[in-house]
Enzyme design. Structure first.
Site, PDB file in Angstrom:
ATOM      1  N   ARG A 195      20.264  13.332  -8.121  1.00  0.00           N
ATOM      2  CA  ARG A 195      19.051  13.303  -8.330  1.00  0.00           C
ATOM      3  C   ARG A 195      18.679  13.768  -9.903  1.00  0.00           C
ATOM      4  NH1 ARG A 195      16.988  14.253  -2.703  1.00  0.00           N
ATOM      5  NH2 ARG A 195      14.812  14.130  -3.309  1.00  0.00           N
ATOM      6  N   TYR A 204      16.610  11.133 -12.321  1.00  0.00           N
ATOM      7  CA  TYR A 204      15.281  11.287 -11.940  1.00  0.00           C
ATOM      8  C   TYR A 204      14.472  12.344 -12.481  1.00  0.00           C
ATOM      9  CZ  TYR A 204      10.877  10.447  -9.435  1.00  0.00           C
ATOM     10  OH  TYR A 204       9.321  10.159  -9.136  1.00  0.00           O
ATOM     11  N   GLU A 212      15.567  14.963 -14.389  1.00  0.00           N
ATOM     12  CA  GLU A 212      15.578  15.384 -15.744  1.00  0.00           C
ATOM     13  C   GLU A 212      14.679  14.325 -16.631  1.00  0.00           C
ATOM     14  OE1 GLU A 212      16.345  17.979 -16.725  1.00  0.00           O
ATOM     15  OE2 GLU A 212      18.263  18.659 -15.689  1.00  0.00           O
ATOM     16  N   GLY A 259      17.612  18.573  10.129  1.00  0.00           N
ATOM     17  CA  GLY A 259      16.055  18.031   9.851  1.00  0.00           C
ATOM     18  C   GLY A 259      15.253  19.414   9.664  1.00  0.00           C
ATOM     19  N   GLN A 274      14.725  20.629   6.864  1.00  0.00           N
ATOM     20  CA  GLN A 274      14.258  20.689   5.345  1.00  0.00           C
ATOM     21  C   GLN A 274      12.831  20.153   5.623  1.00  0.00           C
ATOM     22  OE1 GLN A 274      16.468  18.620   6.623  1.00  0.00           O
ATOM     23  NE2 GLN A 274      16.531  16.513   5.898  1.00  0.00           N
ATOM     24  N   THR A 275      11.771  20.599   4.817  1.00  0.00           N
ATOM     25  CA  THR A 275      10.570  20.335   4.815  1.00  0.00           C
ATOM     26  C   THR A 275       9.956  19.344   3.681  1.00  0.00           C
ATOM     27  OG1 THR A 275       9.635  22.445   3.659  1.00  0.00           O
ATOM     28  CG2 THR A 275       9.999  22.727   5.996  1.00  0.00           C
ATOM     29  N   GLN A 309      12.988  22.563   0.976  1.00  0.00           N
ATOM     30  CA  GLN A 309      11.393  22.903   1.332  1.00  0.00           C
ATOM     31  C   GLN A 309      10.756  22.363   0.050  1.00  0.00           C
ATOM     32  OE1 GLN A 309      11.143  27.132   2.241  1.00  0.00           O
ATOM     33  NE2 GLN A 309      11.641  27.855   0.206  1.00  0.00           N
ATOM     34  N   ARG A 310       9.512  22.050   0.434  1.00  0.00           N
ATOM     35  CA  ARG A 310       8.719  21.361  -0.793  1.00  0.00           C
ATOM     36  C   ARG A 310       7.242  21.509  -0.100  1.00  0.00           C
ATOM     37  NH1 ARG A 310      10.052  15.933  -2.716  1.00  0.00           N
ATOM     38  NH2 ARG A 310      11.902  16.862  -3.968  1.00  0.00           N
TER      39      ARG A 310
END
Ligand code: UDP
Length: 317
Positions: free
Chosen positions: A150, A153, A155, A215, A217-218, A282-283
């Site tokens: 990732r 994207y 950086e 699953g 992860q949010t 999480q986000r």
């Protein structure tokens, strides 16, 4: 009263044929702003601009902003939305992704400087990486792996933010930085690879939904019309500091998959797959700043938004 063509402000939108870019072009036209959209079609699609093509205030140019941007006439706003944005897409185009965040941003800032225009950067929640602070306020500096898949994207967008601040400090360009959290809606590509299009296409086709990892992860999903309202508010009323735009309604990916199965009335099962490297656990945006500065918050709830997006995927599949 509608402004006459001569007095209308003009916006240049890079990535104008993309998912968010095309909705943004439509919203600008509705507000009596003329639009010149630029896109190289790496991930954008001409179909997204079909509804705008008859509008005399709309113009499209196939162009790669990494190669320089030369535009005649006045420009009031420069909005830089060009970039692959889904993990499989930037994984497939890592060098292009780095270039459009760095060289592309510099070229668009140069355009804004030359035209004395307001510049708005579409940055991302990815600048927070796999965050160690939850929810994420703009003051958090992030936890990004520069050399992971990732990195190209994350950086590039972090560099883009640094470019915006440098042009502001050196050349007094009027800049805005928005950090866009997960967004969904009509015109997302079926092949986009993100959770919402994957799950919806799979649910509609009766295939298993591919949930990565367990699953747990949010993410927090914003409907595109809310997001675009936020972009315009940032353009009109924002300041130079970054502002989060997203819906703070957080959901685990397993819950999301189950919700989409239910809303689609589907018989699909869940198929767990390997979790991608560096996948944020999480986000959720802290949108206090957007509320206070812009008077903005999302209006479309999670299920309501998902229903609308589902309707779109039904219409194209
Ligand atoms: N994801 C998933 N199944 C898919 C696609 C994505 O479980 O078919 C997960 C992915 O691992 C991540 C979350 O959904 O944890 C959101 O991924 P997406 O690609 O939509 O966006 P991101 O926020 O990671 O950029």
């Amino acid at each position: 009263m509608a402004a006459s063509s001569a007095s209308r402000p003009r916006a240049v939108v890079s990535g104008g044929a993309g998912f968010i870019g095309s909705h943004l072009c439509a919203a600008l036209l509705e507000r009596d702003v003329s639009v010149l959209a630029l896109d190289n079609f790496i991930t954008g699609s001409a179909d997204n601009l079909e509804p705008l093509q008859g509008n005399p205030e709309f113009e499209f140019r196939q162009a790669d902003v990494n190669h320089g941007v030369f535009i005649g006439g006045d420009v009031r706003y420069v909005l830089h939305f060009a970039s692959p944005a889904s993990p499989p897409q930037y994984d497939a185009n890592p060098i292009h992704t780095l270039k459009v965040g760095t060289i592309g941003t510099m070229n668009m800032l140069g355009l804004a400087r030359a035209k004395n225009a307001t510049f708005l950067l579409a940055s991302t929640s990815e600048v927070y990486g796999d965050p160690l602070v939850h929810p994420q306020p703009e003051s958090y500096w992030g936890n990004v792996n520069p050399i992971g898949p990732r990195g190209c994207y994350d950086e590039a967008k972090r560099c883009a933010e640094a470019y915006a601040m440098a042009y502001r400090r050196m050349h007094q360009v009027d800049t805005r930085i928005i950090r866009i959290f997960n967004t969904h809606g009509p015109r997302m590509q079926v092949q986009d690879g993100r959770a919402v299009p994957n799950f919806m296409a799979q649910a509609i086709r009766g295939e298993p939904l591919t949930v990565y990892g367990d699953g747990s992860q949010t993410r927090s999903l914003c409907y595109v019309s809310d997001l675009v309202r936020g972009v315009l508010a940032a353009l009109e009323r924002g300041d130079e500091q970054p502002v989060n735009l997203g819906n703070p309604e957080e959901v685990s990916m397993l819950e999301l998959a189950e919700t989409i199965i239910r809303l689609a009335g589907s018989q699909s099962k869940i198929d767990h797959r390997d979790l991608p490297v560096d996948d944020p656990k999480q986000r959720r945006p802290d949108i206090t700043r957007a509320r206070n500065l812009l008077g903005w918050q999302p209006e479309v709830g999670l299920e309501d938004g998902l229903r609308r997006t589902l309707e779109y995927f039904r219409s194209v599949l």
